[in-house]
Design an enzyme around this catalytic site. Sequence first.
Site, short mmCIF file in Angstrom:
data_model
loop_
_atom_site.label_atom_id
_atom_site.label_comp_id
_atom_site.label_asym_id
_atom_site.label_seq_id
_atom_site.Cartn_x
_atom_site.Cartn_y
_atom_site.Cartn_z
N CYS A 1 33.65 61.91 -25.82
CA CYS A 1 32.39 62.02 -25.08
C CYS A 1 31.39 60.89 -25.36
CB CYS A 1 31.77 63.38 -25.34
SG CYS A 1 30.59 63.90 -24.05
N LYS B 1 34.86 62.69 -34.21
CA LYS B 1 33.90 62.00 -33.34
C LYS B 1 32.96 61.13 -34.16
CE LYS B 1 30.67 63.11 -29.56
NZ LYS B 1 30.01 64.26 -28.88
N GLU C 1 36.55 68.18 -24.39
CA GLU C 1 35.91 68.26 -25.70
C GLU C 1 35.58 69.72 -26.02
OE1 GLU C 1 31.91 66.33 -27.81
OE2 GLU C 1 32.00 66.55 -25.64
#
Length: 257
Positions: A142, A108, A42
């Site tokens: 994540c 995200k 990431e």
Amino acid sequence: MEKLRVTLLQTEILWESIDENLLRYTEKIKDIQNTDLIILPEMFSTGFTMEPSPVAEKESGKAVQWMIKMATSKEIALTGSLVIEENGNYYNRLFFIFPDGNYTTYDKKHLFSLAKEHANYSAGSEKISIDYKGFKICPLICYDLRFPVWARNVEEYDVLIFVANWPDKRVKAWDALLKARSIENMCYTIGVNRVGTDGNDIFYSGHSAVYDVLGDKISAQFLETECIKTITLDKKSMVEARNNLGFLRDRDEFSLK
């Protein structure tokens, strides 16, 4: 295609140093052979910064162009997330670059409020599914790992990928949740985390891993330092396990809003 060779780059990330990071990745990638897909962590060009303005790039910026150059020159796919600015908003955006230089993106969805990510970035709202060399891939980022409904295999994907900056202080959760996502979704689950200490003095211990459809780790243990490993995914064995056990046939049907 029945097999997919995937290379995991567990690396340190120099804090907010795009040029230096890209140079380091270039050196690491140049010697990688016999792979189909390389996965970076990431925010691989900057680290997990909550000050996006000084380092954010457009999609036409140097980091994306570097990814395209790497993918086309190596004739592989390349994925990882970057800090991107678009229409005055900042995104933690994953790019999946195909060997021909075309790409698709994922923003995200779950922003890490503990670190104020939600105050500095805009959230995405759409999952994506990528068809590549006979495998259907779902890439996430994540903190998305903590939300099983978002990750649920309603798209019939074969591979679930998480790119991350996941701190050592919560690495036991990282290990457990990667395994859980593979078991409940009957898919290969890949987690690529960084190592080292970032500009906020947060330490990362890696624990990158690949799990099979039954939750068994198929990669050797990663060191808690920089490490590069290539794993071969076998679609035939995955399909056989799914057909024999049938767990996905019994899953709940739902639509995400």
